[in-house]
Design a protein around this motif. Structure first.
Motif, mmCIF file in Angstrom:
data_model
loop_
_atom_site.group_PDB
_atom_site.id
_atom_site.type_symbol
_atom_site.label_atom_id
_atom_site.label_comp_id
_atom_site.label_asym_id
_atom_site.label_seq_id
_atom_site.Cartn_x
_atom_site.Cartn_y
_atom_site.Cartn_z
ATOM 1 N N TYR A 45 42.217 -14.259 -48.869
ATOM 2 C CA TYR A 45 43.327 -13.481 -48.308
ATOM 3 C C TYR A 45 44.485 -14.401 -47.924
ATOM 4 O O TYR A 45 45.649 -14.080 -48.173
ATOM 5 N N ILE A 46 44.181 -15.553 -47.344
ATOM 6 C CA ILE A 46 45.229 -16.511 -46.978
ATOM 7 C C ILE A 46 45.981 -16.967 -48.225
ATOM 8 O O ILE A 46 47.215 -17.022 -48.239
ATOM 9 N N TRP A 47 45.252 -17.273 -49.300
ATOM 10 C CA TRP A 47 45.897 -17.667 -50.559
ATOM 11 C C TRP A 47 46.726 -16.512 -51.125
ATOM 12 O O TRP A 47 47.810 -16.725 -51.690
ATOM 13 N N PHE A 48 46.235 -15.269 -50.991
ATOM 14 C CA PHE A 48 46.962 -14.090 -51.461
ATOM 15 C C PHE A 48 48.311 -13.982 -50.750
ATOM 16 O O PHE A 48 49.358 -13.850 -51.386
ATOM 17 N N VAL A 49 48.296 -14.068 -49.412
ATOM 18 C CA VAL A 49 49.536 -13.969 -48.637
ATOM 19 C C VAL A 49 50.446 -15.155 -48.945
ATOM 20 O O VAL A 49 51.666 -15.006 -49.056
ATOM 21 N N SER A 50 49.855 -16.330 -49.125
ATOM 22 C CA SER A 50 50.630 -17.515 -49.476
ATOM 23 C C SER A 50 51.400 -17.301 -50.787
ATOM 24 O O SER A 50 52.559 -17.686 -50.903
ATOM 25 N N GLY A 51 50.746 -16.677 -51.756
ATOM 26 C CA GLY A 51 51.416 -16.380 -53.023
ATOM 27 C C GLY A 51 52.537 -15.369 -52.864
ATOM 28 O O GLY A 51 53.590 -15.487 -53.481
ATOM 29 N N LEU A 52 52.324 -14.365 -52.002
ATOM 30 C CA LEU A 52 53.371 -13.365 -51.754
ATOM 31 C C LEU A 52 54.586 -13.986 -51.077
ATOM 32 O O LEU A 52 55.725 -13.692 -51.429
ATOM 33 N N LYS A 53 54.326 -14.833 -50.093
ATOM 34 C CA LYS A 53 55.404 -15.436 -49.295
ATOM 35 C C LYS A 53 55.982 -16.687 -49.942
ATOM 36 O O LYS A 53 56.992 -17.213 -49.483
ATOM 37 N N THR A 57 52.458 -22.060 -45.512
ATOM 38 C CA THR A 57 52.263 -21.642 -44.126
ATOM 39 C C THR A 57 52.610 -20.168 -44.022
ATOM 40 O O THR A 57 53.720 -19.763 -44.367
ATOM 41 N N VAL A 58 51.642 -19.376 -43.555
ATOM 42 C CA VAL A 58 51.822 -17.922 -43.520
ATOM 43 C C VAL A 58 51.291 -17.334 -42.216
ATOM 44 O O VAL A 58 50.345 -17.856 -41.637
ATOM 45 N N PRO A 59 51.895 -16.241 -41.751
ATOM 46 C CA PRO A 59 51.355 -15.550 -40.579
ATOM 47 C C PRO A 59 50.194 -14.656 -41.001
ATOM 48 O O PRO A 59 50.258 -13.986 -42.028
ATOM 49 N N ILE A 60 49.129 -14.674 -40.226
ATOM 50 C CA ILE A 60 47.953 -13.863 -40.554
ATOM 51 C C ILE A 60 47.531 -13.059 -39.323
ATOM 52 O O ILE A 60 47.368 -13.617 -38.243
ATOM 53 N N ASN A 61 47.361 -11.761 -39.502
ATOM 54 C CA ASN A 61 46.844 -10.877 -38.466
ATOM 55 C C ASN A 61 45.371 -10.624 -38.777
ATOM 56 O O ASN A 61 45.044 -9.945 -39.752
#
Length: 113
Positions: A45-53, A57-61
């Motif tokens: 999920y962290i890698w997924f959000v990283s690709g989107l952003k 460094t990404v914010p994660i809830n």
């Protein structure tokens, strides 16, 4: 006589739905998979959000992640700590704000001693 040209045409593929943008180092995935505690799911999920952003460094809830994967927030907290202890991520915590997660690659320091 006219000379014939070879033109390369890239094939286009379309993916329906969500996907994880790579490349993701295989060592990173294997290490996250060894940890357990839902760490691989959270790592993906962290890698997924990283690709989107388009950022390491990404914010994660954690509550949102837990709902998406059907995993408790507490399990997500344990997985986050495990990924951090394995030096796969660095977590910046701020009271009242989402955790900022930085993906660490082999050889990078997480800033701890």
């Amino acid at each position: 006589m006219e000379k014939q040209r070879n033109i390369k045409v890239k094939s286009q593929r379309f993916i329906n739905g969500h996907f994880i943008k790579g490349p993701i180092p295989l060592d990173w995935i294997l290490e996250a998979g060894k940890i357990g505690n839902k760490s691989l799911e959270l790592g993906c999920y962290i890698w997924f959000v990283s690709g989107l952003k388009k950022s390491e460094t990404v914010p994660i809830n954690l509550g949102t992640v837990g709902l998406a994967f059907g995993i408790s927030r507490r399990s997500m907290q344990r997985a986050l700590g495990a990924l951090e202890r394995a030096s796969l991520i660095k977590v910046t915590r701020s009271k009242g704000k989402m955790n900022l997660i930085t993906i660490l690659l082999k050889g990078e320091s997480n800033g701890t001693l």
